[in-house]
Design a protein around this motif. Structure first.
Motif, PDB file in Angstrom:
ATOM      1  N   LYS A 146      38.785  38.773  37.243  1.00 29.24           N
ATOM      2  CA  LYS A 146      39.106  40.104  36.980  1.00 29.24           C
ATOM      3  C   LYS A 146      40.707  39.842  37.282  1.00 29.24           C
ATOM      4  O   LYS A 146      41.317  40.024  36.305  1.00 29.24           O
ATOM      5  CB  LYS A 146      38.894  41.492  37.555  1.00 29.24           C
ATOM      6  CG  LYS A 146      37.189  41.943  37.322  1.00 29.24           C
ATOM      7  CD  LYS A 146      37.500  43.098  37.982  1.00 29.24           C
ATOM      8  CE  LYS A 146      35.797  43.917  37.988  1.00 29.24           C
ATOM      9  NZ  LYS A 146      35.084  44.109  39.111  1.00 29.24           N
ATOM     10  N   ARG A 147      40.856  38.955  37.439  1.00 27.72           N
ATOM     11  CA  ARG A 147      42.351  38.525  38.501  1.00 27.72           C
ATOM     12  C   ARG A 147      42.522  37.976  36.927  1.00 27.72           C
ATOM     13  O   ARG A 147      44.091  37.904  36.775  1.00 27.72           O
ATOM     14  CB  ARG A 147      41.899  37.472  39.805  1.00 27.72           C
ATOM     15  CG  ARG A 147      41.645  38.177  41.084  1.00 27.72           C
ATOM     16  CD  ARG A 147      41.994  36.781  42.075  1.00 27.72           C
ATOM     17  NE  ARG A 147      43.713  36.677  42.131  1.00 27.72           N
ATOM     18  CZ  ARG A 147      43.986  36.281  43.387  1.00 27.72           C
ATOM     19  NH1 ARG A 147      43.447  34.712  42.951  1.00 27.72           N
ATOM     20  NH2 ARG A 147      45.444  36.179  43.550  1.00 27.72           N
ATOM     21  N   MET A 148      42.053  36.729  36.400  1.00 29.70           N
ATOM     22  CA  MET A 148      42.160  36.187  35.555  1.00 29.70           C
ATOM     23  C   MET A 148      42.868  37.453  34.195  1.00 29.70           C
ATOM     24  O   MET A 148      44.404  37.187  33.372  1.00 29.70           O
ATOM     25  CB  MET A 148      41.538  34.999  34.880  1.00 29.70           C
ATOM     26  CG  MET A 148      42.037  34.535  33.909  1.00 29.70           C
ATOM     27  SD  MET A 148      43.586  34.026  34.027  1.00 29.70           S
ATOM     28  CE  MET A 148      43.569  32.485  32.824  1.00 29.70           C
ATOM     29  N   VAL A 149      42.479  39.189  34.257  1.00 32.10           N
ATOM     30  CA  VAL A 149      42.881  39.744  33.044  1.00 32.10           C
ATOM     31  C   VAL A 149      43.822  39.807  33.407  1.00 32.10           C
ATOM     32  O   VAL A 149      45.041  39.817  32.613  1.00 32.10           O
ATOM     33  CB  VAL A 149      41.556  40.750  33.030  1.00 32.10           C
ATOM     34  CG1 VAL A 149      42.332  41.330  32.391  1.00 32.10           C
ATOM     35  CG2 VAL A 149      39.355  39.546  31.913  1.00 32.10           C
ATOM     36  N   LEU A 150      43.887  39.958  34.341  1.00 31.38           N
ATOM     37  CA  LEU A 150      45.191  40.766  35.087  1.00 31.38           C
ATOM     38  C   LEU A 150      46.464  40.200  35.676  1.00 31.38           C
ATOM     39  O   LEU A 150      47.663  40.732  34.827  1.00 31.38           O
ATOM     40  CB  LEU A 150      45.315  41.214  37.339  1.00 31.38           C
ATOM     41  CG  LEU A 150      44.386  42.426  37.363  1.00 31.38           C
ATOM     42  CD1 LEU A 150      43.920  42.207  39.318  1.00 31.38           C
ATOM     43  CD2 LEU A 150      44.819  43.708  37.093  1.00 31.38           C
TER      44      LEU A 150
END
Lengths: 520, 314
Positions: free
Chosen positions: A467-471
């Motif tokens: 999810k961090r990578m998406v952000l």
């Protein structure tokens, strides 16, 4: 006939055995030797908590250690910590410390030293302060266990403890009590593989092997893993004149020279007994806008600058014409920091579209007011890319007032929003998305865009890496839309070392001499 | 003579006061401050303020200046912001290399310059004269920095005869000290020998044109005696002046040489101090240098008395 056959095969076998054993001997580390390293200058301090200066980072990582370190992919791995566990709600981190680790003064490292050290780091270091802003409680549970209770879930605990710059070095409790955070430490006792024995400013800094150092069991891995001090002594010699540094590694007066000018590359490649190293990452070049005051508060002007520049010829020129020394990349994190490297298409980076730039200038209502662009000659690459940018922008319709000052002046002036519109600098390695200082409101340039700050705050809280990578990808797209700074390309650096130096890890951003030995 | 010396010593004081004040004001007024440099580019304004307070840098300028005067009168030049030691200690540690370099370069300059000038004057217009003066011209025009780098490339990197850079103390290891000093002393001294050569030549020409020289020759004295025993001493006064000026220049020129050859002297100290805005060190080095300049002038004036018996001071 059989005899000749036998003789030939025996000779061949003997030759093979000799070659293999010769190779084996050459690759076997040996203890001993003095390694003389030539670097840019004097460190302002040898207190890891106190300053972000890169020379301090390099030196202090030989004498101190933190709870975590970075592996070859630049992810956190344990160093002084044995292991950690996280509570189910994600709010409590419990760290188990390694046992029987000695400080250079013979004392054993325990929780009693870890808690005050990191508390001090949490008050002074930029990474420490960012982490401790989320910490509700930090204490020792028993002799070898410490516990950190967070106010809210945090993604940055381990990475903050692992970052090598301005890092959470563990000092003995007595030293922490003696030196408050604003005062730099002047007694140097750590747990690292080398200990400081002499510091003669402008002459040398001498570190010798710490005989009671206990390396971790693992193989060397990036900055971490097992660290074996083979060398008797590392002598760090400040050689401010770069031509002299180059000459001294050629003559053998230095075994290692760092931060060399790219012009010396061809000559050094031809020099026998010298091995050149291309250091990656080094800096990625940025022009930082003053978004608090002045012309560049206008987003369209910033977008116009971004649209106008043709980055490749600039990078090629700054790299002295050598393709090996630059890389075109729009990712905000370099390739070497694998966890956060992005490969996004369709970003308005390097569009070199003068029409679009002119259109944006018109929409911005720009009336050819001079843009105060601050740079320095102390870092030649900064000066070079500023000059070339000025040229390109003026072709697109900007009026640029290039102001050349020394580094100390630039660092002072960029804190004052009345004194400039844009300044040049280089960004080093940021190991976590939340560490990108140009995306904060307090660092010069003052990025106060609400959307950017909101995403940074979410990145600090979201613990799932996917999810961090998406952000982070979202943030990257936003970066190119709002343009808080201009990202050019990646520049690489040049180092040189004598061929007698073995075991050196060429893939880390900064130099380390544990696991290195001299073959003489 | 004693009265003269005392008067000269007293005259030192106003000079030094002006030097100190101007230096203090200049360095405090240029932009850039030591704390931002020390803490690194990412320090927050709050941290910078805390450290400035700890160092006393947030007090008004006139207060800092008065404090500084007070300390100097007690022989305390303050504490270096960067080096964590008293300025006087930093100066003492760096004085030896600069002294050795300056003296060696001066020796080289005199040994090359004076004989060249005299030989050239002894045969004016000859091939010797023209060659030596051409060499002198080159010495004036060639930048010391360029010469130093080329010496390093030739003698250290290509030939390997001498080390490229570095310094060893004469007290600890005289042989190594000599090896390290050759290239810096020669490159610095050569640049300065030019002026000495040209002045020596002019002064000798003037001396050799005097009546007493014609008399000496008429008496049948050998050329060498005429040149060295009679004419030389009379030509010496301006030459000594130039040597005095050269010493002063060398102290300044030593800065570039020290940086190229990585000699840990006062020149390198002041450059890094200026770049880091280490105010106390800058003030200390300038004060020391100004004092040395004034003292050299005094020594030169005294030397005149011994060279030319007609000169007397009241």
């Amino acid at each position: 006939m059989a005899l000749r056959f036998l003789v030939r095969w025996s000779v061949a076998l003997a030759a093979i055995v000799l070659i293999v054993s010769g190779v084996a001997v050459a690759q076997t580390p040996r203890r001993g030797g003095v390694l003389r390293v030539g670097n840019l200058g004097e460190p302002p301090a040898l207190d890891a908590h106190w300053t972000t200066a890169s020379i301090t980072e390099t030196l202090t990582n030989h004498i101190y250690e933190g709870l975590y370190s970075l592996d070859a992919t630049n992810r956190p791995i344990p160093m002084l910590a044995e292991s950690h566990s996280v509570s189910r709600d994600g709010l409590t981190y419990t760290f188990k410390l390694r046992q029987a680790v000695k400080f250079h003064n013979g004392k054993e490292m325990t929780a009693e030293d870890v808690v005050p050290s990191l508390a001090r780091w949490g008050k002074q270091s930029i990474y420490g302060k960012a982490l401790f802003a989320q910490v509700a409680d930090w204490r020792a549970v028993d002799r070898y266990t410490v516990e950190m209770r967070l106010k809210e879930k945090s993604a940055i605990v381990l990475i903050s403890l692992a970052v090598p710059n301005n890092f959470g070095a563990i000092y003995p409790r007595e030293i922490v009590e003696k030196f408050p955070p604003e005062v730099k430490v002047t007694e140097y006792v750590g747990t690292g593989p080398f200990k400081l024995v002499e510091w003669k400013p402008d002459q040398y800094i001498r570190m010798v092997r710490f005989d009671d150092y206990k390396p971790r069991n693992e193989k060397p891995n990036g900055y971490g893993g097992g660290k074996t001090p083979w060398l008797d002594e590392i002598r760090w010699i400040p050689v401010p004149e770069v031509a002299t540094r180059v000459a001294q590694v050629e003559t053998g007066e230095l075994e290692f020279a760092d931060d060399l000018n790219l012009d010396a590359y061809d000559r050094l490649k031809r020099t026998p007994n010298v091995h050149t190293i291309i250091s990656r990452p080094y800096y990625w070049l940025v022009a930082v806008f003053n978004k608090k005051d002045g012309l560049m508060t206008n987003a369209k002007l910033r977008q116009a600058w971004q649209a106008a520049i043709d980055i490749e010829p600039i990078m090629k020129n700054v790299a002295g014409g050598h393709a090996e020394f630059y890389r075109m990349d729009s990712s905000l994190t370099p390739v070497e920091i694998a966890a956060w490297h992005t490969k996004l298409a369709g970003l308005p980076w390097n569009e070199h579209n003068r029409e679009k730039a002119r259109r944006l200038l018109k929409e911005a209502g720009y009336k050819s007011e001079p843009v105060r662009f601050m740079t320095t000659q102390e870092y030649k690459w900064m000066y070079d890319f500023a000059l070339l940018t000025k040229q390109q922008l003026e072709d697109a319709g900007f009026t640029i007032d290039l102001q050349v000052v020394d580094w100390a002046t630039l660092v002072k002036r960029r804190n004052n929003p009345k004194e400039y519109d844009v300044f040049t600098t280089g960004m080093g390695a940021f190991y976590d998305p939340t560490h990108h200082i140009y995306l904060t409101a307090t660092w010069p340039g003052w990025t106060t865009d609400e959307d950017i700050l909101k995403l940074q705050a979410e990145l600090a809280r979201e613990t799932d890496p996917k999810k961090r990578m998406v952000l982070w990808e979202q943030q990257t797209r936003q970066f190119y839309e709002k343009v808080p700074v201009i990202r050019y390309g990646d520049l690489f650096g040049l180092r040189a070392m004598r061929t007698s130096v073995k075991g050196f890890n060429e893939r880390t951003e900064r130099i380390r001499f544990y696991n290195v030995w001299l073959d003489k | 003579m004693t009265a003269y010396l005392l008067r000269r010593a007293l005259a030192l004081v106003p000079v030094l006061v002006v030097v100190v004040t101007v230096t203090f004001l200049l360095i405090h007024l240029i932009p850039g401050d030591p704390v931002s440099v020390m803490l690194g580019p990412d320090a927050t304004p709050a941290q910078i303020q805390a450290t400035r307070q700890a160092l006393g840098l947030d007090r008004p300028l006139h207060e800092q200046l008065l404090k500084f005067y007070g300390r100097i009168l007690r022989g305390d030049l303050g504490q270096s912001y960067f080096l964590d030691r008293p300025v006087t200690q930093a100066l003492l540690e760096r004085a030896e290399p600069t002294l050795v370099l300056t003296c060696s370069a001066l020796f080289v300059a005199i040994v090359i310059g004076v004989p060249s000038g005299i030989v050239a004057a002894a045969a004016p217009g000859s091939l010797w004269d023209r060659t030596l003066m051409l060499a002198a011209l080159l010495g004036v025009c060639v930048p010391g920095f360029w010469l130093s780098l080329n010496f390093i490339y030739l003698f250290a990197v290509r030939l390997g005869w001498l080390p490229a850079a570095g310094y060893a103390s004469i007290l600890a290891d005289p042989l190594a000290a000599l090896r390290y000093m050759v290239l810096p002393a020669v490159s610095l001294g050569f640049s300065q020998s030019a002026l000495i050569a040209r002045i020596s030549r002019s002064c000798m020409l003037e001396a050799l044109a005097q009546d007493y020289v014609r008399t000496a020759r008429a008496k049948g004295l050998p050329d060498a005696t005429v040149t060295w025993v009679h004419a030389f001493r009379n030509a010496l006064v301006p030459v000594v002046t130039v040597i005095g000026i050269t010493t002063a220049i060398l102290i300044g020129g030593a800065v570039v040489t020290e940086i190229v050859f990585n000699i840990p002297g006062l020149g390198r100290l002041i450059i890094s101090a200026v770049l880091r805005r280490d105010y106390p060190v800058v003030q200390g080095v300038i004060l020391l240098t100004a004092t040395v300049y004034v003292l050299i002038n005094l020594v030169v004036d005294i030397l005149y008395v011994f060279i030319d018996p007609r000169i007397r001071y009241e």
